[in-house]
Design a protein around this motif. Sequence first.
Motif, PDB file in Angstrom:
ATOM      1  N   GLY A   9       0.815  -1.198   0.000  1.00 55.16           N
ATOM      2  CA  GLY A   9       0.000   0.000   0.000  1.00 55.16           C
ATOM      3  C   GLY A   9       0.855   1.257   0.000  1.00 55.16           C
ATOM      4  O   GLY A   9       2.076   1.204   0.074  1.00 55.16           O
ATOM      5  N   GLY A  10       0.177   2.391  -0.089  1.00 52.18           N
ATOM      6  CA  GLY A  10       0.890   3.661  -0.068  1.00 52.18           C
ATOM      7  C   GLY A  10       0.089   4.759  -0.716  1.00 52.18           C
ATOM      8  O   GLY A  10      -1.115   4.618  -0.953  1.00 52.18           O
ATOM      9  N   LEU A  11       0.773   5.837  -1.018  1.00 48.59           N
ATOM     10  CA  LEU A  11       0.153   7.001  -1.648  1.00 48.59           C
ATOM     11  C   LEU A  11       0.419   6.960  -3.148  1.00 48.59           C
ATOM     12  O   LEU A  11       1.572   6.843  -3.580  1.00 48.59           O
ATOM     13  CB  LEU A  11       0.728   8.283  -1.046  1.00 48.59           C
ATOM     14  CG  LEU A  11       0.250   9.611  -1.641  1.00 48.59           C
ATOM     15  CD1 LEU A  11      -1.247   9.790  -1.424  1.00 48.59           C
ATOM     16  CD2 LEU A  11       1.030  10.767  -1.021  1.00 48.59           C
ATOM     17  N   VAL A  12      -0.644   7.059  -3.921  1.00 52.60           N
ATOM     18  CA  VAL A  12      -0.543   6.971  -5.375  1.00 52.60           C
ATOM     19  C   VAL A  12      -1.355   8.113  -5.987  1.00 52.60           C
ATOM     20  O   VAL A  12      -2.420   8.453  -5.463  1.00 52.60           O
ATOM     21  CB  VAL A  12      -1.091   5.621  -5.892  1.00 52.60           C
ATOM     22  CG1 VAL A  12      -0.895   5.489  -7.393  1.00 52.60           C
ATOM     23  CG2 VAL A  12      -0.435   4.460  -5.173  1.00 52.60           C
ATOM     24  N   GLN A  13      -0.876   8.647  -7.064  1.00 51.42           N
ATOM     25  CA  GLN A  13      -1.646   9.682  -7.762  1.00 51.42           C
ATOM     26  C   GLN A  13      -2.752   9.040  -8.590  1.00 51.42           C
ATOM     27  O   GLN A  13      -2.618   7.892  -9.070  1.00 51.42           O
ATOM     28  CB  GLN A  13      -0.740  10.491  -8.673  1.00 51.42           C
ATOM     29  CG  GLN A  13       0.149  11.478  -7.926  1.00 51.42           C
ATOM     30  CD  GLN A  13       0.826  12.449  -8.863  1.00 51.42           C
ATOM     31  OE1 GLN A  13       1.132  12.112  -9.996  1.00 51.42           O
ATOM     32  NE2 GLN A  13       1.063  13.666  -8.383  1.00 51.42           N
ATOM     33  N   ALA A  14      -3.816   9.767  -8.764  1.00 52.02           N
ATOM     34  CA  ALA A  14      -4.905   9.286  -9.608  1.00 52.02           C
ATOM     35  C   ALA A  14      -4.375   8.936 -10.995  1.00 52.02           C
ATOM     36  O   ALA A  14      -3.563   9.670 -11.559  1.00 52.02           O
ATOM     37  CB  ALA A  14      -5.996  10.348  -9.709  1.00 52.02           C
ATOM     38  N   GLY A  15      -4.839   7.816 -11.499  1.00 52.05           N
ATOM     39  CA  GLY A  15      -4.362   7.333 -12.786  1.00 52.05           C
ATOM     40  C   GLY A  15      -3.191   6.382 -12.676  1.00 52.05           C
ATOM     41  O   GLY A  15      -2.824   5.723 -13.658  1.00 52.05           O
ATOM     42  N   GLY A  16      -2.605   6.305 -11.486  1.00 56.06           N
ATOM     43  CA  GLY A  16      -1.466   5.435 -11.271  1.00 56.06           C
ATOM     44  C   GLY A  16      -1.866   3.999 -11.009  1.00 56.06           C
ATOM     45  O   GLY A  16      -3.036   3.624 -11.131  1.00 56.06           O
ATOM     46  N   SER A  17      -0.881   3.206 -10.635  1.00 54.10           N
ATOM     47  CA  SER A  17      -1.123   1.786 -10.391  1.00 54.10           C
ATOM     48  C   SER A  17      -0.349   1.331  -9.162  1.00 54.10           C
ATOM     49  O   SER A  17       0.565   2.009  -8.696  1.00 54.10           O
ATOM     50  CB  SER A  17      -0.706   0.962 -11.610  1.00 54.10           C
ATOM     51  OG  SER A  17       0.682   1.142 -11.865  1.00 54.10           O
ATOM     52  N   LEU A  18      -0.750   0.183  -8.655  1.00 55.83           N
ATOM     53  CA  LEU A  18      -0.044  -0.423  -7.537  1.00 55.83           C
ATOM     54  C   LEU A  18      -0.288  -1.916  -7.537  1.00 55.83           C
ATOM     55  O   LEU A  18      -1.163  -2.420  -8.247  1.00 55.83           O
ATOM     56  CB  LEU A  18      -0.489   0.186  -6.209  1.00 55.83           C
ATOM     57  CG  LEU A  18      -1.964   0.146  -5.804  1.00 55.83           C
ATOM     58  CD1 LEU A  18      -2.432  -1.241  -5.408  1.00 55.83           C
ATOM     59  CD2 LEU A  18      -2.214   1.107  -4.644  1.00 55.83           C
ATOM     60  N   ARG A  19       0.502  -2.617  -6.739  1.00 56.29           N
ATOM     61  CA  ARG A  19       0.289  -4.046  -6.550  1.00 56.29           C
ATOM     62  C   ARG A  19       0.406  -4.365  -5.070  1.00 56.29           C
ATOM     63  O   ARG A  19       1.433  -4.075  -4.439  1.00 56.29           O
ATOM     64  CB  ARG A  19       1.298  -4.878  -7.342  1.00 56.29           C
ATOM     65  CG  ARG A  19       0.957  -6.366  -7.318  1.00 56.29           C
ATOM     66  CD  ARG A  19       1.872  -7.221  -8.162  1.00 56.29           C
ATOM     67  NE  ARG A  19       3.164  -7.445  -7.525  1.00 56.29           N
ATOM     68  CZ  ARG A  19       3.973  -8.449  -7.850  1.00 56.29           C
ATOM     69  NH1 ARG A  19       3.625  -9.309  -8.802  1.00 56.29           N
ATOM     70  NH2 ARG A  19       5.130  -8.590  -7.243  1.00 56.29           N
ATOM     71  N   LEU A  20      -0.628  -4.959  -4.554  1.00 51.82           N
ATOM     72  CA  LEU A  20      -0.649  -5.406  -3.168  1.00 51.82           C
ATOM     73  C   LEU A  20      -0.284  -6.883  -3.114  1.00 51.82           C
ATOM     74  O   LEU A  20      -0.630  -7.644  -4.014  1.00 51.82           O
ATOM     75  CB  LEU A  20      -2.032  -5.198  -2.556  1.00 51.82           C
ATOM     76  CG  LEU A  20      -2.601  -3.786  -2.631  1.00 51.82           C
ATOM     77  CD1 LEU A  20      -3.986  -3.764  -1.979  1.00 51.82           C
ATOM     78  CD2 LEU A  20      -1.678  -2.779  -1.989  1.00 51.82           C
ATOM     79  N   SER A  21       0.388  -7.267  -2.043  1.00 51.80           N
ATOM     80  CA  SER A  21       0.772  -8.656  -1.848  1.00 51.80           C
ATOM     81  C   SER A  21       0.258  -9.141  -0.506  1.00 51.80           C
ATOM     82  O   SER A  21       0.173  -8.359   0.452  1.00 51.80           O
ATOM     83  CB  SER A  21       2.301  -8.813  -1.871  1.00 51.80           C
ATOM     84  OG  SER A  21       2.846  -8.346  -3.075  1.00 51.80           O
ATOM     85  N   CYS A  22      -0.061 -10.417  -0.435  1.00 50.35           N
ATOM     86  CA  CYS A  22      -0.496 -11.031   0.818  1.00 50.35           C
ATOM     87  C   CYS A  22       0.103 -12.422   0.882  1.00 50.35           C
ATOM     88  O   CYS A  22      -0.173 -13.255   0.017  1.00 50.35           O
ATOM     89  CB  CYS A  22      -2.015 -11.093   0.879  1.00 50.35           C
ATOM     90  SG  CYS A  22      -2.656 -12.071   2.259  1.00 50.35           S
ATOM     91  N   THR A  23       0.891 -12.661   1.913  1.00 51.98           N
ATOM     92  CA  THR A  23       1.531 -13.950   2.087  1.00 51.98           C
ATOM     93  C   THR A  23       0.915 -14.679   3.271  1.00 51.98           C
ATOM     94  O   THR A  23       0.715 -14.093   4.333  1.00 51.98           O
ATOM     95  CB  THR A  23       3.039 -13.786   2.294  1.00 51.98           C
ATOM     96  OG1 THR A  23       3.595 -13.121   1.148  1.00 51.98           O
ATOM     97  CG2 THR A  23       3.726 -15.131   2.452  1.00 51.98           C
ATOM     98  N   ALA A  24       0.610 -15.948   3.053  1.00 56.33           N
ATOM     99  CA  ALA A  24       0.002 -16.786   4.088  1.00 56.33           C
ATOM    100  C   ALA A  24       0.870 -18.014   4.321  1.00 56.33           C
ATOM    101  O   ALA A  24       1.811 -18.278   3.581  1.00 56.33           O
ATOM    102  CB  ALA A  24      -1.399 -17.223   3.647  1.00 56.33           C
ATOM    103  N   SER A  25       0.523 -18.752   5.372  1.00 63.67           N
ATOM    104  CA  SER A  25       1.194 -20.024   5.577  1.00 63.67           C
ATOM    105  C   SER A  25       0.760 -20.985   4.480  1.00 63.67           C
ATOM    106  O   SER A  25      -0.303 -20.836   3.887  1.00 63.67           O
ATOM    107  CB  SER A  25       0.833 -20.597   6.948  1.00 63.67           C
ATOM    108  OG  SER A  25      -0.542 -20.912   6.983  1.00 63.67           O
ATOM    109  N   ALA A  26       1.592 -21.980   4.225  1.00 61.04           N
ATOM    110  CA  ALA A  26       1.270 -22.936   3.169  1.00 61.04           C
ATOM    111  C   ALA A  26      -0.041 -23.655   3.458  1.00 61.04           C
ATOM    112  O   ALA A  26      -0.852 -23.878   2.561  1.00 61.04           O
ATOM    113  CB  ALA A  26       2.413 -23.940   3.032  1.00 61.04           C
ATOM    114  N   ARG A  27      -0.267 -23.989   4.706  1.00 56.07           N
ATOM    115  CA  ARG A  27      -1.475 -24.724   5.071  1.00 56.07           C
ATOM    116  C   ARG A  27      -2.717 -23.873   4.818  1.00 56.07           C
ATOM    117  O   ARG A  27      -3.748 -24.366   4.378  1.00 56.07           O
ATOM    118  CB  ARG A  27      -1.410 -25.140   6.535  1.00 56.07           C
ATOM    119  CG  ARG A  27      -2.594 -25.948   7.006  1.00 56.07           C
ATOM    120  CD  ARG A  27      -2.366 -26.508   8.408  1.00 56.07           C
ATOM    121  NE  ARG A  27      -3.516 -27.246   8.892  1.00 56.07           N
ATOM    122  CZ  ARG A  27      -4.503 -26.698   9.585  1.00 56.07           C
ATOM    123  NH1 ARG A  27      -4.478 -25.427   9.850  1.00 56.07           N
ATOM    124  NH2 ARG A  27      -5.516 -27.437   9.996  1.00 56.07           N
TER     125      ARG A  27
END
Length: 127
Positions: A9-27
């Motif tokens: 997450g973070g601050l982005v200008q309108a029209g921009g892009s981002l990628r969020l990540s989420c890591t979990a346990s294998a189980r």
Amino acid sequence: QVQLVESGGGLVQAGGSLRLSCTASARTFSRSTMAWFRQAPGKEREFVAGSSWSSGRPNYVNSVKDRATISRDSAKNTVYLGMNSLRPDDTANYYCAADREPLGDYVETAVGAYDYWGQGTQVTVSS
């Protein structure tokens, strides 16, 4: 203890892009539908996108359908949410969630269907 750890997450200008990540346990990751929700101040938490554990079939809320891509990397136990053409109304705290008992390939959109939640990552889109 189940942990879902979000980042990106973070601050982005309108029209921009981002990628969020989420890591979990294998189980947790291996047989769970993984999803992203968001909650803006004063609003209810809403479904944004989800990916089924069996086929990776995605489901998106209409407001992001043409601007978002959810994907999962089983080798890294990580689910990603990419968004482009960001708008100020995308501003929210974004949460990763896991549905540990999914109904086949169906991706639930209800908050109550998800068993585990991350701590959230703030996305702010400036105009």
